[in-house]
Design a protein around this motif. Sequence first.
Motif, PDB file in Angstrom:
ATOM      1  N   GLU A 137      34.038  41.178  39.646  1.00 59.38           N
ATOM      2  CA  GLU A 137      33.413  39.908  40.043  1.00 59.38           C
ATOM      3  C   GLU A 137      34.190  39.226  41.158  1.00 59.38           C
ATOM      4  O   GLU A 137      33.614  38.577  42.037  1.00 59.38           O
ATOM      5  CB  GLU A 137      33.322  38.980  38.834  1.00 59.38           C
ATOM      6  CG  GLU A 137      32.206  39.355  37.900  1.00 59.38           C
ATOM      7  CD  GLU A 137      31.989  38.287  36.838  1.00 59.38           C
ATOM      8  OE1 GLU A 137      31.763  37.134  37.208  1.00 59.38           O
ATOM      9  OE2 GLU A 137      32.084  38.629  35.648  1.00 59.38           O
ATOM     10  N   GLU A 141      32.965  38.019  44.795  1.00 57.08           N
ATOM     11  CA  GLU A 141      33.183  36.673  45.348  1.00 57.08           C
ATOM     12  C   GLU A 141      33.732  36.771  46.769  1.00 57.08           C
ATOM     13  O   GLU A 141      33.320  36.036  47.659  1.00 57.08           O
ATOM     14  CB  GLU A 141      34.192  35.899  44.490  1.00 57.08           C
ATOM     15  CG  GLU A 141      33.658  35.487  43.131  1.00 57.08           C
ATOM     16  CD  GLU A 141      32.672  34.324  43.237  1.00 57.08           C
ATOM     17  OE1 GLU A 141      32.933  33.415  44.038  1.00 57.08           O
ATOM     18  OE2 GLU A 141      31.653  34.347  42.517  1.00 57.08           O
ATOM     19  N   ASN A 166      38.507  29.298  40.608  1.00 58.04           N
ATOM     20  CA  ASN A 166      37.241  29.868  40.149  1.00 58.04           C
ATOM     21  C   ASN A 166      37.357  31.397  40.031  1.00 58.04           C
ATOM     22  O   ASN A 166      36.897  32.003  39.052  1.00 58.04           O
ATOM     23  CB  ASN A 166      36.136  29.477  41.134  1.00 58.04           C
ATOM     24  CG  ASN A 166      34.799  29.992  40.672  1.00 58.04           C
ATOM     25  OD1 ASN A 166      34.480  29.884  39.505  1.00 58.04           O
ATOM     26  ND2 ASN A 166      34.045  30.589  41.580  1.00 58.04           N
ATOM     27  N   ARG A 169      39.147  32.683  36.984  1.00 59.49           N
ATOM     28  CA  ARG A 169      38.332  32.683  35.750  1.00 59.49           C
ATOM     29  C   ARG A 169      37.473  33.929  35.658  1.00 59.49           C
ATOM     30  O   ARG A 169      36.940  34.262  34.619  1.00 59.49           O
ATOM     31  CB  ARG A 169      37.421  31.455  35.743  1.00 59.49           C
ATOM     32  CG  ARG A 169      38.224  30.190  35.624  1.00 59.49           C
ATOM     33  CD  ARG A 169      37.346  28.996  35.286  1.00 59.49           C
ATOM     34  NE  ARG A 169      38.163  27.800  35.376  1.00 59.49           N
ATOM     35  CZ  ARG A 169      37.937  26.797  36.205  1.00 59.49           C
ATOM     36  NH1 ARG A 169      36.909  26.797  36.997  1.00 59.49           N
ATOM     37  NH2 ARG A 169      38.759  25.764  36.220  1.00 59.49           N
ATOM     38  N   LYS A 170      37.274  34.600  36.794  1.00 64.31           N
ATOM     39  CA  LYS A 170      36.372  35.754  36.796  1.00 64.31           C
ATOM     40  C   LYS A 170      37.094  37.063  36.494  1.00 64.31           C
ATOM     41  O   LYS A 170      36.466  38.116  36.470  1.00 64.31           O
ATOM     42  CB  LYS A 170      35.695  35.857  38.157  1.00 64.31           C
ATOM     43  CG  LYS A 170      35.015  34.564  38.546  1.00 64.31           C
ATOM     44  CD  LYS A 170      33.661  34.785  39.088  1.00 64.31           C
ATOM     45  CE  LYS A 170      32.904  33.469  39.018  1.00 64.31           C
ATOM     46  NZ  LYS A 170      31.585  33.467  39.288  1.00 64.31           N
ATOM     47  N   ARG A 172      38.519  39.406  34.011  1.00 65.94           N
ATOM     48  CA  ARG A 172      38.537  39.655  32.564  1.00 65.94           C
ATOM     49  C   ARG A 172      39.673  40.588  32.205  1.00 65.94           C
ATOM     50  O   ARG A 172      39.959  41.530  32.939  1.00 65.94           O
ATOM     51  CB  ARG A 172      37.216  40.291  32.124  1.00 65.94           C
ATOM     52  CG  ARG A 172      36.206  39.259  31.652  1.00 65.94           C
ATOM     53  CD  ARG A 172      35.011  39.863  30.980  1.00 65.94           C
ATOM     54  NE  ARG A 172      34.585  41.153  31.478  1.00 65.94           N
ATOM     55  CZ  ARG A 172      34.629  42.270  30.771  1.00 65.94           C
ATOM     56  NH1 ARG A 172      35.092  42.266  29.535  1.00 65.94           N
ATOM     57  NH2 ARG A 172      34.189  43.409  31.292  1.00 65.94           N
ATOM     58  N   HIS A 195      40.783  36.033  29.717  1.00 69.34           N
ATOM     59  CA  HIS A 195      40.740  35.940  31.170  1.00 69.34           C
ATOM     60  C   HIS A 195      42.128  35.610  31.722  1.00 69.34           C
ATOM     61  O   HIS A 195      42.938  34.977  31.045  1.00 69.34           O
ATOM     62  CB  HIS A 195      39.748  34.864  31.617  1.00 69.34           C
ATOM     63  CG  HIS A 195      38.343  35.279  31.408  1.00 69.34           C
ATOM     64  ND1 HIS A 195      37.724  35.209  30.180  1.00 69.34           N
ATOM     65  CD2 HIS A 195      37.426  35.796  32.270  1.00 69.34           C
ATOM     66  CE1 HIS A 195      36.492  35.668  30.304  1.00 69.34           C
ATOM     67  NE2 HIS A 195      36.289  36.025  31.558  1.00 69.34           N
TER      68      HIS A 195
END
Length: 532
Positions: A137, A141, A166, A169-170, A172, A195
Motif C-alpha cells: 500500500e 501511495e 499516513n 499506518r499502511k 502491516r 501496523h
Amino acid sequence: MLQRCRLAGAAAIGLIIFLVDAFTTLGSAVAVLYVLVIVLASELGDSAAIKRSSAICAGLTVAAFLYVHGFNAETQAWLRLLFSLAANGVTTLLLLRRGIDIARRRASEAALKASEHRYRTIFETLAVAIWEHDFREVKEELEGLRDRGVQDVRRYIADHPDFVINARRKVRITDVNQTALTLMGVPTKEEFFTHLDSFLPENDESFAQCLVAIDEGHPTFQAETKVRTRQGRLIPVIVALSFPPNGEGLDRIQGSIVDITERLEFQEALEHSRRELEHASRVAMIGEISASIAHEVNQPLSATISFIQAAQRWLDRKTPDLVEAKLALQDALSATEHSANVVKRVHMLLGKAKSETGEVAIEATILDALRLKQPELGTHGTRVIFNPAAEAMITRGDRILLQQSFLNIISNAMQAMDATPAGHRILTIETESRDSEVTFRFIDSGPGLGDQVGDSLFKAFTTTKPSGMGLGLAICRSIVTAHGGSISIRNRLDCNGAVVEISLPRCLLDTLDAPKDTPLSEAGQARQAQKA
Ligand code: ADP
C-alpha cells in the motif's frame, strides 16, 4: 495395499487381454488394450515399472500373434501387430516423459520446502529481532504521488509529515520472530503490533527516509531510530530492510532490528571517560603552569617587600630622605606591576579556559587571533600574509587555549621583527593538512634564534627580552601537548627569521556531526575571507 491392488488389477487385465487376443477369433487389434496395463503400472511409481510392464505387454502381444498366426500371417494381421506395438511404445514414451516431469516437480517442491524450512528456522531462532512487513500500500501511495505530478518526492516527503504518518499506518506487520516478541515485550505472535505505526514514536524520522529509499529504488535501507515496547519503553535500535530489485515481493519485506541500548550506553560511558581524562590533563596542565607562575610571582613580590622596607628605612631617618624613599617606592611599584602582569596573564589563560572542548577550525582561530592583535601589528608595522590550505582544517580541543598559544607566537614574532627595518617586517602564516594531522607555520622575518637551541626556549622563564617573562613558549607547549600535538621553533633555512611549527591531530570532516553554525562553518568563512 493400494499399490498391490493396482498391480494385481494390471496383471489380471493383461491376462484377460492375452487370452482374448490368443484364444478368440476377434480379428481386431485387441493387443492395443495393453496400454491400459502400462498406464496402471505407471501409477505404481518409477520409470522401471513402466518399462517392465511395457516389455511384458509387447512380449504377450508378439506371443499371441505367433500363436494365432505363426510366421505366415496375412499382411493385415502384421499391420495389426505393428499398430499394437506402436501404441504400446508411444504410451510408454509418454508415460516415461510424464514421469520425468513429475519427478522434477517433486524435486523442486522438496527443495522449496527445504528452503522454506531453513528460512523459518533462521527466522524463528535468530538472535536478531525480525518482522515481516507488507509495503504494497505504501508503494501505491508513492506511485500515487507521481501520478499527481509530484516530481521531487524526497522534498514532498520532507514537507508533508502528514503523508509520512499516513503511510506509516499502511504498513502491516505480517510475521514476527521470537526475538522480536521478547524485544517488544509481547507474549505471542497473535498479540504483536499490527501496523508499523503502533510502535514507532511520533518524532521518528527513519520512516520518512525509508519512503525515500523505496521511491528511489534503493536495494537496502538502514537507519537508527527508537521503537516503543508494549510496556511503553523506548528502545534505541538500528533497523535494516532490503527491498526486492524488481518491486515484487513488497508484501514480505523483512526488517531486522538490533537493540543498541548497550552500545549507546557504552559510547556514553566512553565519552564520559574521555571528558574526565581531558579534564584531568587540563587540570595537570594548569597545575604545571600555576607552579611556574607561582615561582615567577614570588620573585617580584620579594623584591617589592625589600623595596618597601628600604623606603621605610629612608623615611625613618632623623632627616627622612624623601627622594630615596620615592625611588624605592617606584621600584616597589614596578615590581608589583610585573606581578600583576603575570597574574593578569594567568587570569586570561585560566579564566577563558573554561570554554568547552569541541571541533576547532584552525583557520578561523588564527584569523581571530590576528584580529585581536591587529592594533599592535599596525603599531609595529608588521605585514601579515596568510596562506591557508585549500581544505578545511579541523582539530578537536579548546579553541580559547589554542587561540592563546597563537597570540603568544604572533607576539613573539612581532617583537622579534622590531629589529628588522620597517617595510620588511613580514609574518607569513601557512597551513597544511595531511591525512591525520594539520600543520601550520608562523614564519617571521626577524633576526631568528641566533645560536639559541630551539628546544631550550620552551623551558619556563627562558627569555632574552629585558621585560620578558619567558612563559609564552612554555605555555604554548603545554597547550599544544595537551591537544595531542607538537610544537617546534627553528631558524629559517635562509637564516632571515624564525619558524614556529605546530602540528595537531586532524578531525576528518565526514566524521563530524557538528551543526551548520559551529566552527566548521567558521572554517568555510575563513577560507572565503581569505579568497576575498
Ligand atoms: P618571552 O616572550 O617572555 O621572552 P617566550 O617563552 O615567549 O617568552 O619566548 C622565549 C624566548 O624565545 C624569547 O625571549 C626569544 O628569545 C625567543 N623567541 C621566541 N620567539 C621568537 C622569534 N619569533 N624570533 C626570535 N626569537 C624568538
